[in-house]
Design a protein around this motif. Structure first.
Motif, PDB file in Angstrom:
ATOM      1  N   ILE A 134      -2.708  14.042 -22.095  1.00 62.20           N
ATOM      2  CA  ILE A 134      -3.343  15.348 -21.895  1.00 62.20           C
ATOM      3  C   ILE A 134      -2.726  15.927 -20.622  1.00 62.20           C
ATOM      4  CG2 ILE A 134      -5.499  16.573 -21.430  1.00 62.20           C
ATOM      5  CD1 ILE A 134      -6.918  14.080 -22.739  1.00 62.20           C
ATOM      6  N   THR A 135      -2.021  17.038 -20.750  1.00 64.63           N
ATOM      7  CA  THR A 135      -1.415  17.683 -19.585  1.00 64.63           C
ATOM      8  C   THR A 135      -2.485  18.439 -18.806  1.00 64.63           C
ATOM      9  OG1 THR A 135       0.706  17.926 -20.723  1.00 64.63           O
ATOM     10  CG2 THR A 135       0.332  19.346 -18.800  1.00 64.63           C
ATOM     11  N   LEU A 136      -2.560  18.165 -17.509  1.00 65.01           N
ATOM     12  CA  LEU A 136      -3.498  18.866 -16.628  1.00 65.01           C
ATOM     13  C   LEU A 136      -2.837  20.066 -15.966  1.00 65.01           C
ATOM     14  CD1 LEU A 136      -5.048  15.710 -14.966  1.00 65.01           C
ATOM     15  CD2 LEU A 136      -6.166  17.222 -16.626  1.00 65.01           C
ATOM     16  N   LEU A 137      -1.582  19.888 -15.537  1.00 69.08           N
ATOM     17  CA  LEU A 137      -0.846  20.984 -14.908  1.00 69.08           C
ATOM     18  C   LEU A 137       0.647  20.720 -15.072  1.00 69.08           C
ATOM     19  CD1 LEU A 137      -0.931  23.607 -13.187  1.00 69.08           C
ATOM     20  CD2 LEU A 137      -0.762  22.123 -11.163  1.00 69.08           C
ATOM     21  N   PHE A 138       1.347  21.668 -15.691  1.00 69.77           N
ATOM     22  CA  PHE A 138       2.794  21.582 -15.847  1.00 69.77           C
ATOM     23  C   PHE A 138       3.436  22.270 -14.654  1.00 69.77           C
ATOM     24  CE2 PHE A 138       6.881  23.131 -17.529  1.00 69.77           C
ATOM     25  CZ  PHE A 138       7.434  21.908 -17.888  1.00 69.77           C
ATOM     26  N   LEU A 139       4.243  21.539 -13.898  1.00 64.73           N
ATOM     27  CA  LEU A 139       4.875  22.067 -12.692  1.00 64.73           C
ATOM     28  C   LEU A 139       6.254  22.651 -12.971  1.00 64.73           C
ATOM     29  CD1 LEU A 139       3.947  19.070 -10.375  1.00 64.73           C
ATOM     30  CD2 LEU A 139       2.858  21.323 -10.429  1.00 64.73           C
ATOM     31  N   GLY A 140       6.839  22.292 -14.099  1.00 60.94           N
ATOM     32  CA  GLY A 140       8.174  22.780 -14.431  1.00 60.94           C
ATOM     33  C   GLY A 140       9.241  22.127 -13.576  1.00 60.94           C
ATOM     34  N   GLU A 141      10.365  22.793 -13.473  1.00 60.26           N
ATOM     35  CA  GLU A 141      11.519  22.287 -12.721  1.00 60.26           C
ATOM     36  C   GLU A 141      11.239  22.405 -11.223  1.00 60.26           C
ATOM     37  OE1 GLU A 141      14.591  20.185 -13.108  1.00 60.26           O
ATOM     38  OE2 GLU A 141      13.965  21.062 -14.998  1.00 60.26           O
ATOM     39  N   GLN A 142      11.308  21.272 -10.512  1.00 59.08           N
ATOM     40  CA  GLN A 142      11.005  21.235  -9.075  1.00 59.08           C
ATOM     41  C   GLN A 142      12.069  20.422  -8.339  1.00 59.08           C
ATOM     42  OE1 GLN A 142       8.525  22.889  -7.604  1.00 59.08           O
ATOM     43  NE2 GLN A 142       7.780  23.648  -9.564  1.00 59.08           N
ATOM     44  N   VAL A 159       4.104  12.807 -13.630  1.00 60.61           N
ATOM     45  CA  VAL A 159       5.058  12.401 -14.658  1.00 60.61           C
ATOM     46  C   VAL A 159       6.322  13.243 -14.581  1.00 60.61           C
ATOM     47  CG1 VAL A 159       5.367  12.039 -17.157  1.00 60.61           C
ATOM     48  CG2 VAL A 159       3.080  11.843 -16.144  1.00 60.61           C
ATOM     49  N   GLU A 160       7.458  12.587 -14.765  1.00 54.26           N
ATOM     50  CA  GLU A 160       8.732  13.282 -14.885  1.00 54.26           C
ATOM     51  C   GLU A 160       9.087  13.362 -16.368  1.00 54.26           C
ATOM     52  OE1 GLU A 160      13.357  13.130 -13.336  1.00 54.26           O
ATOM     53  OE2 GLU A 160      12.182  11.285 -13.303  1.00 54.26           O
ATOM     54  N   SER A 161       9.489  14.529 -16.802  1.00 60.27           N
ATOM     55  CA  SER A 161       9.924  14.751 -18.180  1.00 60.27           C
ATOM     56  C   SER A 161      11.436  14.930 -18.170  1.00 60.27           C
ATOM     57  CB  SER A 161       9.250  16.003 -18.745  1.00 60.27           C
ATOM     58  OG  SER A 161       9.764  16.298 -20.020  1.00 60.27           O
ATOM     59  N   VAL A 162      12.131  14.016 -18.824  1.00 57.67           N
ATOM     60  CA  VAL A 162      13.583  14.072 -18.906  1.00 57.67           C
ATOM     61  C   VAL A 162      13.955  14.520 -20.313  1.00 57.67           C
ATOM     62  CG1 VAL A 162      15.732  12.760 -18.710  1.00 57.67           C
ATOM     63  CG2 VAL A 162      13.799  12.217 -17.213  1.00 57.67           C
ATOM     64  N   LEU A 163      14.658  15.649 -20.399  1.00 63.88           N
ATOM     65  CA  LEU A 163      15.057  16.173 -21.704  1.00 63.88           C
ATOM     66  C   LEU A 163      16.286  15.425 -22.201  1.00 63.88           C
ATOM     67  CD1 LEU A 163      14.585  19.985 -21.030  1.00 63.88           C
ATOM     68  CD2 LEU A 163      13.027  18.426 -22.190  1.00 63.88           C
ATOM     69  N   GLU A 164      16.156  14.817 -23.373  1.00 66.28           N
ATOM     70  CA  GLU A 164      17.259  14.095 -24.001  1.00 66.28           C
ATOM     71  C   GLU A 164      17.464  14.643 -25.403  1.00 66.28           C
ATOM     72  OE1 GLU A 164      16.457   9.910 -23.770  1.00 66.28           O
ATOM     73  OE2 GLU A 164      16.526   9.905 -21.590  1.00 66.28           O
ATOM     74  N   ARG A 165      18.562  14.276 -25.999  1.00 66.49           N
ATOM     75  CA  ARG A 165      18.881  14.738 -27.355  1.00 66.49           C
ATOM     76  C   ARG A 165      17.757  14.393 -28.339  1.00 66.49           C
ATOM     77  NH1 ARG A 165      24.053  15.718 -30.381  1.00 66.49           N
ATOM     78  NH2 ARG A 165      24.911  16.022 -28.310  1.00 66.49           N
ATOM     79  N   SER A 166      17.152  13.240 -28.157  1.00 71.34           N
ATOM     80  CA  SER A 166      16.084  12.783 -29.050  1.00 71.34           C
ATOM     81  C   SER A 166      14.733  13.422 -28.729  1.00 71.34           C
ATOM     82  CB  SER A 166      15.965  11.261 -28.974  1.00 71.34           C
ATOM     83  OG  SER A 166      15.640  10.866 -27.655  1.00 71.34           O
ATOM     84  N   GLY A 167      14.662  14.180 -27.643  1.00 75.83           N
ATOM     85  CA  GLY A 167      13.414  14.813 -27.225  1.00 75.83           C
ATOM     86  C   GLY A 167      13.070  14.412 -25.801  1.00 75.83           C
ATOM     87  N   SER A 168      11.955  14.895 -25.315  1.00 79.30           N
ATOM     88  CA  SER A 168      11.528  14.586 -23.944  1.00 79.30           C
ATOM     89  C   SER A 168      11.117  13.122 -23.827  1.00 79.30           C
ATOM     90  CB  SER A 168      10.338  15.461 -23.549  1.00 79.30           C
ATOM     91  OG  SER A 168      10.717  16.806 -23.477  1.00 79.30           O
TER      92      SER A 168
END
Length: 171
Positions: free
Chosen positions: A40-48, A151-160
């Motif tokens: 459950i995402t509480l707050l998305f910070l985006g690119e930082q 949490v860090e979200s790393v975008l990859e070819r297969s998805g985040s």
């Protein structure tokens, strides 16, 4: 770094959610979220920039300490958007501390621009191509929220791919 704050359900709840996801496996066009990444995402910070990590850690620690552990219920499924062609299939989340956590994180980081309004949910699948709507389901799953994660979200070819950088215990 692409960052967000989230609550992850325990493994047994993730397994039960995975069983619900199986009901759409045969429907073309839907890409299921990976069970171990359901959150459950509480707050998305985006690119930082990485040099802001100490600030995000301090805020996560301070906000989590102010809110006691609480029960979360995962109820019925729905779609974003609610009408027209759906992009996201989700299960609605409710819990006494969800709104409080999201609001306090947003207030503490008012210098971070966020686009989305908080709608507590857990994404089960995303639409990759034209896909049918799946009939509503009521899951009635419950778990105790004990921590908030940065949490860090790393975008990859297969998805985040998500990597928990730090976990902050609730009150």
């Amino acid at each position: 770094m692409r960052l967000f704050y989230a609550i992850f359900p325990p493994r047994e709840v993730q397994a039960a959610l995975g069983e619900a996801q199986e009901k759409v496996r045969g429907f073309k066009g839907w890409k299921l979220s990976q069970r171990h990444q359901l959150h459950i995402t509480l707050l998305f910070l985006g690119e930082q920039p990485e040099d802001r990590l100490p600030e995000f850690r301090r805020v996560g620690q301070a906000v989590a300490a102010q809110v006691p552990a609480f029960e979360i219920e995962l109820g019925g499924t729905g779609y974003f958007p609610a009408t027209g062609s759906p992009r996201v299939w989700f299960v609605k989340a409710t819990g006494e501390g969800l709104e409080t956590l999201a609001k306090r994180l947003q207030q503490a980081l008012s210098n971070v621009k966020t686009k989305e309004q908080f709608h507590p949910h857990l994404t089960l699948a995303r639409k990759k191509s034209p896909a049918p709507r799946i009939g509503p389901m009521i899951l009635n799953l419950q778990f105790k929220a004990k921590a908030v994660c940065l949490v860090e979200s790393v975008l990859e070819r297969s998805g985040s791919q998500y990597r928990v950088l730090e976990q902050f215990s609730l009150g």
